[in-house]
Design a protein around this motif. Structure first.
Motif, PDB file in Angstrom:
ATOM      1  N   ALA A   3       0.813  -1.162   0.049  1.00 53.82           N
ATOM      2  CA  ALA A   3       0.052  -0.099   0.035  1.00 53.82           C
ATOM      3  C   ALA A   3       0.928   1.228   0.006  1.00 53.82           C
ATOM      4  CB  ALA A   3      -1.009  -0.017   1.165  1.00 53.82           C
ATOM      5  N   LEU A   4       2.070   1.156   0.711  1.00 55.27           N
ATOM      6  CA  LEU A   4       2.881   2.279   0.639  1.00 55.27           C
ATOM      7  C   LEU A   4       3.797   2.458  -0.528  1.00 55.27           C
ATOM      8  CD1 LEU A   4       4.376   2.412   4.214  1.00 55.27           C
ATOM      9  CD2 LEU A   4       2.600   3.959   3.456  1.00 55.27           C
ATOM     10  N   ASN A   5       4.173   1.357  -1.205  1.00 54.67           N
ATOM     11  CA  ASN A   5       4.825   1.446  -2.475  1.00 54.67           C
ATOM     12  C   ASN A   5       4.062   2.303  -3.357  1.00 54.67           C
ATOM     13  OD1 ASN A   5       6.841  -0.011  -1.188  1.00 54.67           O
ATOM     14  ND2 ASN A   5       5.973  -1.997  -1.812  1.00 54.67           N
ATOM     15  N   GLU A   6       2.751   1.951  -3.428  1.00 52.03           N
ATOM     16  CA  GLU A   6       2.031   2.877  -4.509  1.00 52.03           C
ATOM     17  C   GLU A   6       2.310   4.237  -4.508  1.00 52.03           C
ATOM     18  OE1 GLU A   6      -1.892   1.555  -4.405  1.00 52.03           O
ATOM     19  OE2 GLU A   6      -1.305  -0.739  -4.737  1.00 52.03           O
ATOM     20  N   TRP A   7       2.220   4.732  -3.141  1.00 53.36           N
ATOM     21  CA  TRP A   7       2.816   6.223  -3.023  1.00 53.36           C
ATOM     22  C   TRP A   7       4.176   6.729  -3.513  1.00 53.36           C
ATOM     23  CZ3 TRP A   7      -0.992   9.685  -1.449  1.00 53.36           C
ATOM     24  CH2 TRP A   7      -2.142   9.210  -1.025  1.00 53.36           C
ATOM     25  N   SER A   9       6.131   7.578  -6.025  1.00 53.79           N
ATOM     26  CA  SER A   9       6.483   8.902  -6.843  1.00 53.79           C
ATOM     27  C   SER A   9       6.095  10.014  -6.244  1.00 53.79           C
ATOM     28  CB  SER A   9       5.791   8.629  -8.296  1.00 53.79           C
ATOM     29  OG  SER A   9       6.132   7.342  -8.960  1.00 53.79           O
ATOM     30  N   PHE A  10       4.705  10.034  -5.776  1.00 53.57           N
ATOM     31  CA  PHE A  10       4.230  11.120  -4.861  1.00 53.57           C
ATOM     32  C   PHE A  10       5.077  11.616  -3.767  1.00 53.57           C
ATOM     33  CE2 PHE A  10       1.966  12.797  -1.079  1.00 53.57           C
ATOM     34  CZ  PHE A  10       1.270  13.742  -1.706  1.00 53.57           C
ATOM     35  N   TYR A  11       5.721  10.548  -2.907  1.00 53.66           N
ATOM     36  CA  TYR A  11       6.503  11.181  -1.725  1.00 53.66           C
ATOM     37  C   TYR A  11       7.904  11.678  -2.481  1.00 53.66           C
ATOM     38  CZ  TYR A  11       2.914  10.045   1.814  1.00 53.66           C
ATOM     39  OH  TYR A  11       1.941  10.319   2.523  1.00 53.66           O
ATOM     40  N   VAL A  12       8.718  10.974  -3.283  1.00 51.58           N
ATOM     41  CA  VAL A  12       9.604  11.476  -4.136  1.00 51.58           C
ATOM     42  C   VAL A  12       9.550  12.852  -4.628  1.00 51.58           C
ATOM     43  CG1 VAL A  12      11.166  11.054  -5.993  1.00 51.58           C
ATOM     44  CG2 VAL A  12      10.545   9.377  -4.758  1.00 51.58           C
ATOM     45  N   ILE A  13       8.571  13.140  -5.083  1.00 53.23           N
ATOM     46  CA  ILE A  13       8.347  14.406  -5.598  1.00 53.23           C
ATOM     47  C   ILE A  13       8.234  15.465  -4.613  1.00 53.23           C
ATOM     48  CG2 ILE A  13       6.904  16.120  -7.036  1.00 53.23           C
ATOM     49  CD1 ILE A  13       6.292  13.507  -8.808  1.00 53.23           C
ATOM     50  N   LEU A  14       7.453  15.054  -3.727  1.00 48.16           N
ATOM     51  CA  LEU A  14       7.038  15.951  -2.528  1.00 48.16           C
ATOM     52  C   LEU A  14       8.261  16.041  -1.676  1.00 48.16           C
ATOM     53  CD1 LEU A  14       3.902  16.820  -0.729  1.00 48.16           C
ATOM     54  CD2 LEU A  14       5.534  15.549   0.656  1.00 48.16           C
ATOM     55  N   GLY A  15       9.034  15.134  -1.332  1.00 44.87           N
ATOM     56  CA  GLY A  15      10.226  15.367  -0.493  1.00 44.87           C
ATOM     57  C   GLY A  15      11.312  16.012  -1.365  1.00 44.87           C
ATOM     58  N   SER A  16      11.393  15.773  -2.676  1.00 43.38           N
ATOM     59  CA  SER A  16      12.306  16.749  -3.372  1.00 43.38           C
ATOM     60  C   SER A  16      11.791  18.212  -3.336  1.00 43.38           C
ATOM     61  CB  SER A  16      12.397  16.169  -4.751  1.00 43.38           C
ATOM     62  OG  SER A  16      13.121  14.789  -4.796  1.00 43.38           O
ATOM     63  N   SER A  62       7.875  12.630   4.153  1.00 43.22           N
ATOM     64  CA  SER A  62       8.155  11.906   2.939  1.00 43.22           C
ATOM     65  C   SER A  62       9.228  10.795   2.974  1.00 43.22           C
ATOM     66  CB  SER A  62       8.673  12.779   1.712  1.00 43.22           C
ATOM     67  OG  SER A  62       7.878  13.937   1.332  1.00 43.22           O
ATOM     68  N   MET A  63      10.096  11.106   4.064  1.00 42.09           N
ATOM     69  CA  MET A  63      11.047  10.034   4.336  1.00 42.09           C
ATOM     70  C   MET A  63      10.496   8.976   5.322  1.00 42.09           C
ATOM     71  SD  MET A  63      14.678  12.160   4.521  1.00 42.09           S
ATOM     72  CE  MET A  63      14.615  13.054   5.520  1.00 42.09           C
ATOM     73  N   LEU A  64       9.581   9.106   6.012  1.00 37.38           N
ATOM     74  CA  LEU A  64       9.255   8.262   6.934  1.00 37.38           C
ATOM     75  C   LEU A  64       8.293   7.264   6.266  1.00 37.38           C
ATOM     76  CD1 LEU A  64       8.221  10.550  10.183  1.00 37.38           C
ATOM     77  CD2 LEU A  64       9.920   8.609   9.955  1.00 37.38           C
ATOM     78  N   VAL A  65       7.496   7.511   5.348  1.00 39.33           N
ATOM     79  CA  VAL A  65       6.587   6.746   4.492  1.00 39.33           C
ATOM     80  C   VAL A  65       7.435   5.833   3.621  1.00 39.33           C
ATOM     81  CG1 VAL A  65       4.875   6.806   2.834  1.00 39.33           C
ATOM     82  CG2 VAL A  65       4.719   8.340   4.536  1.00 39.33           C
ATOM     83  N   ARG A  66       8.784   6.243   3.556  1.00 38.93           N
ATOM     84  CA  ARG A  66       9.603   5.403   2.465  1.00 38.93           C
ATOM     85  C   ARG A  66      10.336   4.377   3.098  1.00 38.93           C
ATOM     86  NH1 ARG A  66       6.856   4.000  -0.268  1.00 38.93           N
ATOM     87  NH2 ARG A  66       8.680   2.898  -1.463  1.00 38.93           N
ATOM     88  N   VAL A  67      10.326   4.626   4.638  1.00 37.30           N
ATOM     89  CA  VAL A  67      11.212   3.449   5.448  1.00 37.30           C
ATOM     90  C   VAL A  67      10.560   2.221   5.239  1.00 37.30           C
ATOM     91  CG1 VAL A  67      11.640   2.954   7.449  1.00 37.30           C
ATOM     92  CG2 VAL A  67      11.886   5.353   6.807  1.00 37.30           C
ATOM     93  N   PRO A  68      11.452   1.263   5.091  1.00 43.62           N
ATOM     94  CA  PRO A  68      10.727  -0.092   5.001  1.00 43.62           C
ATOM     95  C   PRO A  68      10.326  -0.775   6.404  1.00 43.62           C
ATOM     96  CG  PRO A  68      13.215  -0.207   4.647  1.00 43.62           C
ATOM     97  CD  PRO A  68      12.665   1.112   4.970  1.00 43.62           C
ATOM     98  N   VAL A 142      -2.337  11.313   5.386  1.00 42.18           N
ATOM     99  CA  VAL A 142      -0.824  11.459   5.497  1.00 42.18           C
ATOM    100  C   VAL A 142      -0.572  12.324   4.329  1.00 42.18           C
ATOM    101  CG1 VAL A 142       1.423  10.621   5.905  1.00 42.18           C
ATOM    102  CG2 VAL A 142      -0.434   9.706   7.220  1.00 42.18           C
ATOM    103  N   GLY A 143      -0.790  11.761   3.317  1.00 40.37           N
ATOM    104  CA  GLY A 143      -0.644  12.532   1.788  1.00 40.37           C
ATOM    105  C   GLY A 143      -1.089  13.920   1.939  1.00 40.37           C
ATOM    106  N   SER A 144      -2.265  14.002   2.285  1.00 34.74           N
ATOM    107  CA  SER A 144      -3.008  15.383   2.431  1.00 34.74           C
ATOM    108  C   SER A 144      -2.087  16.259   3.158  1.00 34.74           C
ATOM    109  CB  SER A 144      -4.223  15.211   2.833  1.00 34.74           C
ATOM    110  OG  SER A 144      -5.023  14.508   1.663  1.00 34.74           O
ATOM    111  N   ALA A 145      -1.810  15.744   4.397  1.00 36.05           N
ATOM    112  CA  ALA A 145      -1.156  16.557   5.362  1.00 36.05           C
ATOM    113  C   ALA A 145       0.189  17.103   4.615  1.00 36.05           C
ATOM    114  CB  ALA A 145      -1.051  15.834   6.623  1.00 36.05           C
ATOM    115  N   ALA A 146       0.983  15.963   4.425  1.00 27.73           N
ATOM    116  CA  ALA A 146       2.272  16.283   4.107  1.00 27.73           C
ATOM    117  C   ALA A 146       2.047  17.648   2.667  1.00 27.73           C
ATOM    118  CB  ALA A 146       3.192  15.155   3.142  1.00 27.73           C
TER     119      ALA A 146
END
Length: 176
Positions: A3-7, A9-16, A62-68, A142-146
């Motif tokens: 479920a997190l993997n689908e996000w 690209s979103f978090y890579v763009i947002l974090g960058s 963005s980083m926390l959501v990408r932690v395994p 979480v995505g909306s908040a970020a």
């Protein structure tokens, strides 16, 4: 964790974007520091520092959501902790904003410096509460908040630059 993997690209763009904007804030602050105004440090704690904090929170999320994480619930607990810390920081920011004497906050300031960031941090706490019952809703919270923290940071950074360029510079020019 799919479920997190689908996000991703979103978090890579947002974090960058958040990381780049944090860097630009340091450049802006360096330029503003060349022309200090009375009470600038007091106003900076109320208006400038929170902008960097919100952009940093967006980057951190963005980083926390990408932690395994071993379990997706761990990710929500981490983002919920960011939310709780953010709400505490918002109370401190509101206090500073209303006790500083250099600038009188208006409705826009209260919206973008207190209400919207407070909403974003509240969404993070809410996402922690609903993580296992409605995973998709929690992920969107979480995505909306970020994203909200990123846009609040953009608005507040622009507002600060505009204030220094159009208001403070004009005041300094008029005094000369």
């Amino acid at each position: 964790m799919s479920a997190l993997n689908e996000w991703d690209s979103f978090y890579v763009i947002l974090g960058s974007a958040a990381g780049a904007l944090i860097g630009l804030q340091f450049v802006v602050m360096t330029l503003v520091a060349e022309r200090p105004t009375p009470g600038a440090a007091e106003a900076g704690r109320s208006f400038g520092t929170p902008t960097v904090v919100h952009l940093s929170a967006s980057l951190l999320l963005s980083m926390l959501v990408r932690v395994p994480w071993p379990d997706v619930a761990d990710a929500f607990r981490a983002t919920g902790a960011v939310g709780v810390c953010g709400l505490i920081y918002m109370a401190i920011t509101a206090f500073r904003m209303f006790t500083q004497h250099i600038y009188r906050p208006d409705l826009e300031d209260m919206t973008f410096h207190i209400a919207l960031p407070g909403t974003a941090y509240g969404l993070l706490v809410l996402a922690t509460a609903i993580d296992s019952t409605r995973l998709e809703l929690a992920l969107f919270s979480v995505g909306s908040a970020a994203l909200l923290l990123l846009f609040v940071g953009i608005h507040n950074a622009w507002d600060a630059v505009a204030y220094h360029v159009y208001i403070q510079r004009t005041k300094q020019t008029d005094k000369s």
